[in-house]
Scaffold this motif. Structure first.
Motif, PDB file in Angstrom:
ATOM      1  N   ASP A  76      45.055  -3.757 -31.080  1.00  0.00           N
ATOM      2  CA  ASP A  76      46.033  -4.537 -31.836  1.00  0.00           C
ATOM      3  C   ASP A  76      46.564  -5.704 -31.009  1.00  0.00           C
ATOM      4  OD1 ASP A  76      47.701  -4.547 -34.417  1.00  0.00           O
ATOM      5  OD2 ASP A  76      49.266  -4.704 -32.857  1.00  0.00           O
ATOM      6  N   ALA A  77      46.749  -5.490 -29.702  1.00  0.00           N
ATOM      7  CA  ALA A  77      47.220  -6.577 -28.848  1.00  0.00           C
ATOM      8  C   ALA A  77      46.254  -7.756 -28.888  1.00  0.00           C
ATOM      9  CB  ALA A  77      47.394  -6.081 -27.420  1.00  0.00           C
ATOM     10  N   GLN A  78      44.974  -7.459 -28.903  1.00  0.00           N
ATOM     11  CA  GLN A  78      43.977  -8.520 -28.999  1.00  0.00           C
ATOM     12  C   GLN A  78      44.034  -9.201 -30.362  1.00  0.00           C
ATOM     13  OE1 GLN A  78      39.841  -7.300 -29.086  1.00  0.00           O
ATOM     14  NE2 GLN A  78      39.225  -9.091 -27.884  1.00  0.00           N
ATOM     15  N   ARG A  79      44.182  -8.400 -31.434  1.00  0.00           N
ATOM     16  CA  ARG A  79      44.243  -8.958 -32.782  1.00  0.00           C
ATOM     17  C   ARG A  79      45.446  -9.882 -32.966  1.00  0.00           C
ATOM     18  NH1 ARG A  79      42.406  -3.663 -34.362  1.00  0.00           N
ATOM     19  NH2 ARG A  79      44.572  -2.987 -34.643  1.00  0.00           N
ATOM     20  N   ARG A  80      46.528  -9.577 -32.283  1.00  0.00           N
ATOM     21  CA  ARG A  80      47.746 -10.383 -32.414  1.00  0.00           C
ATOM     22  C   ARG A  80      47.731 -11.615 -31.510  1.00  0.00           C
ATOM     23  NH1 ARG A  80      52.148  -7.690 -35.007  1.00  0.00           N
ATOM     24  NH2 ARG A  80      51.551  -5.574 -35.601  1.00  0.00           N
ATOM     25  N   GLY A  81      46.639 -11.825 -30.821  1.00  0.00           N
ATOM     26  CA  GLY A  81      46.521 -13.026 -30.012  1.00  0.00           C
ATOM     27  C   GLY A  81      47.182 -12.951 -28.655  1.00  0.00           C
TER      28      GLY A  81
END
Length: 369
Positions: A76-81
């Motif tokens: 999720d951290a990656q998905r949120r940029g």
């Protein structure tokens, strides 16, 4: 103008109250909110945090089971940029992460000290994941030079990759001046100012309490009657021998967990703080005691000399005679106690959570590139 960096923080342990890693990440988040208004933060936690955070802080509640939570968080951290992840209390999130990570390492007790045996889940996690996570992480923050040295020696982590960011303490309640409410706390515990020895921490073998109690037992009876040994803290692993040792000495009082709000008064008014631990990654209780002007007796091993400096007496923790002799000095030499108390308070001001958080912030920005 430097562009804003989006930073993810694994704050799952921030909801835990009391000392240890829960306090560490709570204080880091609190201080980052005060000092950094330029970057954006995503804080992952298991439930809403009881912290006042700035508008640039976003809270994300995560559910699920252990293991899956860390996997979801990392993705999720990656998905949120997010450009970088701070992993302050565990290693599995670092293993799963696809973005650069700053890994915090608190201690390597299970690798260095046979008396240190955490819960099975933690033991397995650290045994199998710590080395891999530290080698994968872009940067590492260690809570002491001792911990940094252990990382280099045990896992071959390059020293250039590791920053030492000492812990801090809350300067408002932890100070050496008499405070309103001190008398009430002492009365509640049936204690008199300057008339007791004090320890606080987990009741477990690594804290070396069995030897401390044996050393105390060797003191003259009149001295022990005047200065009872107050032992505060929850029961850890293999506590039975310590409890048995305490039961054999009527002037040793096991009082269980003490509320955080009561600790400053108990530190401030003790004759001396006794903390002869076999190993510490940092050693927060002696620092808090020093901030309150207490004379400290501790160990000459691991991180403790770094923290205590010349603000206390340091002894070989396995030498019961040395511990007993040092306690006797503290109970009979008023000048020594006064001198150590002043030096302790002076040493303590070098440690501050704002410094810790700023050091972590710099590592996060460096890791983000």
């Amino acid at each position: 103008m430097t562009s804003s960096v989006r930073i993810a923080i694994d704050g799952r342990e921030a909801v835990s109250h009391g000392a240890g890693k829960g306090r560490y990440i709570r204080e880091i988040i609190r201080e980052l909110s005060k000092l950094d208004h330029d970057n954006d933060y995503v804080i992952y936690s298991k439930q809403p945090l009881e912290l006042e955070l700035g508008a640039n802080f976003e809270s994300v509640i995560i559910g699920g089971t252990a293991g899956l939570r860390q996997l979801w968080l990392a993705r999720d951290a990656q998905r949120r940029g997010c450009k970088v992840l701070f992993s302050p209390t565990g290693y599995l999130t670092t293993v799963f992460s696809r973005i650069p990570v700053v890994q915090a390492v608190h201690d390597l007790a299970i690798f260095t000290t046979p008396e240190a045996r955490p819960a099975l889940k933690t033991l397995i996690s650290e045994r199998f994941l710590l080395g891999y996570a530290c080698n994968k992480a872009r940067r590492i923050t260690a809570v002491s030079q001792s911990t940094k040295n252990d990382l280099e020696r045990l896992f071959g982590v390059p020293g250039s990759k590791i920053s030492v960011d000492y812990l801090g303490y809350d300067h408002k309640p932890y100070h050496s001046q008499p405070a309103e409410g001190d008398e009430a706390v002492l009365k509640q515990h049936n204690l008199e100012k300057g008339q007791y020895l004090f320890y606080v921490g987990t009741i477990e073998p690594r804290k070396n309490l069995a030897r401390a109690i044996t050393a105390y037992q060797a003191l003259p009876s009149k001295m022990k009657q005047r200065f009872p040994f107050i032992v505060a803290g929850g029961l850890g692993w293999h506590y039975e021998a310590i409890v048995e040792a305490a039961a054999n000495e009527r002037q040793v009082r096991l009082v269980g967990r003490v509320a955080d709000a009561e600790l400053p008064a108990l530190y401030r008014n003790c004759r001396a703080f006794i903390f002869p631990s076999l190993y510490e990654g940092f050693g927060l209780p002696p620092l808090e005691a020093m901030a309150c002007g207490a004379a400290v007796l501790s160990s000459n091993v691991s991180s403790l000399p770094e923290v205590i400096g010349d603000g206390g007496l340091l002894v070989e923790p396995t030498d019961i005679t040395a511990i007993s002799s040092a306690i006797s000095r503290l109970l009979t030499d008023d000048t020594l106690v006064s001198s150590l108390g002043k030096k302790a308070a002076e040493q303590a001001v070098n440690f501050d959570w704002a410094k810790t958080a700023n050091g972590v912030r710099q590592l996060l920005l460096e890791a983000a590139g």
